[in-house]
Design a protein around this motif. Structure first.
Motif, PDB file in Angstrom:
ATOM      1  N   ALA A 125       6.468 134.110 -56.628  1.00 37.34           N
ATOM      2  CA  ALA A 125       6.653 134.188 -55.181  1.00 37.34           C
ATOM      3  C   ALA A 125       5.268 134.441 -54.627  1.00 37.34           C
ATOM      4  O   ALA A 125       4.216 135.141 -55.325  1.00 37.34           O
ATOM      5  N   THR A 126       4.864 134.146 -53.393  1.00 34.62           N
ATOM      6  CA  THR A 126       3.766 134.354 -52.678  1.00 34.62           C
ATOM      7  C   THR A 126       3.991 135.095 -51.289  1.00 34.62           C
ATOM      8  O   THR A 126       4.821 134.528 -50.638  1.00 34.62           O
ATOM      9  N   VAL A 127       3.223 136.047 -51.000  1.00 39.01           N
ATOM     10  CA  VAL A 127       3.396 136.715 -49.474  1.00 39.01           C
ATOM     11  C   VAL A 127       1.894 136.693 -48.954  1.00 39.01           C
ATOM     12  O   VAL A 127       1.042 137.438 -49.701  1.00 39.01           O
ATOM     13  N   ASP A 128       1.602 136.289 -47.727  1.00 36.39           N
ATOM     14  CA  ASP A 128       0.329 136.560 -46.921  1.00 36.39           C
ATOM     15  C   ASP A 128       0.729 137.446 -46.028  1.00 36.39           C
ATOM     16  O   ASP A 128       1.585 137.617 -45.207  1.00 36.39           O
ATOM     17  N   LEU A 129      -0.508 138.677 -46.196  1.00 40.20           N
ATOM     18  CA  LEU A 129      -0.345 139.767 -45.282  1.00 40.20           C
ATOM     19  C   LEU A 129      -1.667 139.722 -44.399  1.00 40.20           C
ATOM     20  O   LEU A 129      -2.796 139.230 -44.624  1.00 40.20           O
ATOM     21  N   THR A 130      -1.529 140.396 -43.221  1.00 37.77           N
ATOM     22  CA  THR A 130      -2.767 140.539 -42.388  1.00 37.77           C
ATOM     23  C   THR A 130      -2.639 141.846 -42.004  1.00 37.77           C
ATOM     24  O   THR A 130      -1.603 142.407 -41.761  1.00 37.77           O
ATOM     25  N   ILE A 131      -3.874 142.568 -41.782  1.00 38.03           N
ATOM     26  CA  ILE A 131      -4.073 143.956 -41.440  1.00 38.03           C
ATOM     27  C   ILE A 131      -3.914 143.839 -39.945  1.00 38.03           C
ATOM     28  O   ILE A 131      -4.358 143.244 -39.130  1.00 38.03           O
ATOM     29  N   ILE A 132      -2.978 144.939 -39.475  1.00 32.01           N
ATOM     30  CA  ILE A 132      -2.774 145.411 -38.232  1.00 32.01           C
ATOM     31  C   ILE A 132      -3.363 146.763 -37.674  1.00 32.01           C
ATOM     32  O   ILE A 132      -4.306 147.223 -38.695  1.00 32.01           O
ATOM     33  N   ALA A 133      -3.499 146.880 -36.415  1.00 33.99           N
ATOM     34  CA  ALA A 133      -4.171 148.149 -36.265  1.00 33.99           C
ATOM     35  C   ALA A 133      -3.582 149.389 -36.612  1.00 33.99           C
ATOM     36  O   ALA A 133      -2.276 149.405 -36.820  1.00 33.99           O
ATOM     37  N   GLY A 134      -4.201 150.228 -37.100  1.00 34.10           N
ATOM     38  CA  GLY A 134      -3.975 151.293 -37.895  1.00 34.10           C
ATOM     39  C   GLY A 134      -3.774 151.358 -39.349  1.00 34.10           C
ATOM     40  O   GLY A 134      -3.827 152.326 -40.263  1.00 34.10           O
ATOM     41  N   GLY A 135      -4.136 150.120 -39.900  1.00 33.14           N
ATOM     42  CA  GLY A 135      -4.573 149.867 -41.239  1.00 33.14           C
ATOM     43  C   GLY A 135      -3.307 149.447 -41.927  1.00 33.14           C
ATOM     44  O   GLY A 135      -3.568 149.372 -43.141  1.00 33.14           O
ATOM     45  N   GLY A 136      -2.207 149.142 -41.311  1.00 34.32           N
ATOM     46  CA  GLY A 136      -1.093 148.666 -41.912  1.00 34.32           C
ATOM     47  C   GLY A 136      -1.065 147.234 -42.143  1.00 34.32           C
ATOM     48  O   GLY A 136      -2.193 146.630 -41.678  1.00 34.32           O
ATOM     49  N   TYR A 137       0.122 146.727 -42.771  1.00 29.54           N
ATOM     50  CA  TYR A 137       0.312 145.242 -42.867  1.00 29.54           C
ATOM     51  C   TYR A 137       1.334 144.702 -41.969  1.00 29.54           C
ATOM     52  O   TYR A 137       2.488 145.533 -41.565  1.00 29.54           O
ATOM     53  N   THR A 138       1.295 143.391 -41.654  1.00 28.77           N
ATOM     54  CA  THR A 138       2.327 142.407 -41.241  1.00 28.77           C
ATOM     55  C   THR A 138       2.323 141.154 -42.060  1.00 28.77           C
ATOM     56  O   THR A 138       1.393 140.763 -42.575  1.00 28.77           O
ATOM     57  N   VAL A 139       3.590 140.622 -42.112  1.00 28.56           N
ATOM     58  CA  VAL A 139       3.769 139.549 -43.052  1.00 28.56           C
ATOM     59  C   VAL A 139       3.552 138.193 -42.183  1.00 28.56           C
ATOM     60  O   VAL A 139       4.212 138.345 -41.047  1.00 28.56           O
TER      61      VAL A 139
END
Length: 356
Positions: A299-313
């Motif tokens: 499986a592959t998941v792309d993440l981007t960093i959001i404000a506050g240092g968390g992730y979103t898919v």
């Protein structure tokens, strides 16, 4: 196990029953009895409906689960008997017994494969994996074809059925014996790391029922050792890699549907993290399934960093396990013992369905 093999075992149940009891193997009753046995051997794979209507992640959660469990053994066998008896009445319990026997062949065959089955639910949630049979076993189908040809050309029915039963049982026992012998060698070899570190290992079959048709993987913490066996069962290491850890992996395993499914289903989960410039790419794979230099069930998941240092898919996708006979042949006969650099392939089209 593939459905052609399951059907062949269903016919084998019917043939063994008629050979042992002297019941007719021709006529409407025989056809109905054979249909009941084959239906019993096939129905557990109706969990494919979860893939059709729910997608690959839903299917991963359902495959070889409730449809392979004890309550459904009985319920489905009785249902098959009801339907069959409606067409050729008066033999309900015969149909039920044949359907139940067919069901048991399905459960046993799947239980001896790498992914196994939760056959004993609701008494336990444990998934039983025999690691003795590959997902396809052509010899069973060949035996079925040979038996059909012999009987159709006037060969002795009972003797043919008994001989084919004996050969199928002998082949299965040979597969199990190989798994036990090779597993013992891996266990003895891994004992050298007896320093308190956590150690997991698997011996996994491929298409070929010979020692160098099996592979092994050992996990010591974050380190994975991959290898094969020679003709005489000697272990040959082919790759040593370390699985990735960190916040991106933790997020994928806890917050994404694909990550949770892989963590739940894969007995030995391997992860890799890359940065492609736009996204953090987390790749996951079942380390116990390997074709030469790649781990196909992934499986592959792309993440981007959001404000506050968390992730979103951004994107996520699941890759089913294919069967590449040519790669299996090359792996077992042409590249045995070669050092390899493992990679995890991406699911086809997984970036075509963005969640951003």
């Amino acid at each position: 196990m593939d459905n052609v093999t399951h059907a062949a075992f269903g016919v084998g149940v019917f043939a063994t029953y008629t050979a042992a009891t002297g019941s007719p193997h021709e006529g409407s009753l025989a056809v109905a009895a054979c249909v009941a046995a084959v239906a019993g051997a096939e129905w557990p794979d109706l969990d494919i409906l979860a893939r059709i209507f729910g997608g690959p992640v839903k299917y991963l959660y359902q495959h070889r689960q409730i449809s392979h469990s004890i309550p459904l053994w009985f319920a489905a066998s009785l249902l098959i008997a009801v339907i069959t008896d409606a067409f050729v009445p008066g033999h309900f319990w015969r149909y039920a017994a044949l359907a139940f026997a067919g069901t048991l062949t399905h459960i046993l065959l799947d239980g001896f494969t790498t992914y196994g089955t939760r056959a004993l639910w609701p008494f336990t949630n444990r998934r039983y994996r025999g690691d003795a049979l590959f997902v396809i076993e052509p010899l069973y189908v060949i035996l079925f074809i040979v038996g059909f040809a012999v009987i159709q050309t006037g060969g002795p029915y009972r003797a043919t059925v008994y001989w084919l039963d004996a050969l199928a049982i002998a082949f299965t026992l040979w597969r199990i014996l190989l798994r036990l012998i090779l597993g013992r060698r891996v266990r003895q070899w891994s004992a050298q790391f007896g320093d308190g570190r956590e150690m997991k290992w698997r011996v996994v079959p491929t298409l070929f029922p010979i020692p160098h048709g099996y592979k092994y993987v050992l996990q010591e913490g974050v380190r994975f050792r991959f290898g094969s066996f020679t003709w005489n069962g000697r272990m040959v290491e082919e790759a040593t890699v370390e699985t990735a850890t960190g916040p991106a992996v933790d997020y994928v395993l806890s917050e994404t549907s694909v990550g949770r499914a892989m963590a739940w289903f894969a007995p030995m989960l391997f992860t890799k993290v890359d940065d492609d410039g736009r996204w953090t790419v987390v790749r996951l794979a079942d380390a116990s399934v390997r074709y030469f230099n790649f781990l196909p069930f992934s499986a592959t998941v792309d993440l981007t960093i959001i404000a506050g240092g968390g992730y979103t898919v951004v994107n996520e996708g699941l890759r089913a396990q294919p069967v590449h006979i040519q790669k299996l042949w090359h792996d077992s006969f042409c590249a045995l013992g070669d050092r390899v650099r493992l990679y995890i392939p991406s699911p086809r089209g997984y970036r075509s369905k963005s969640r951003a």
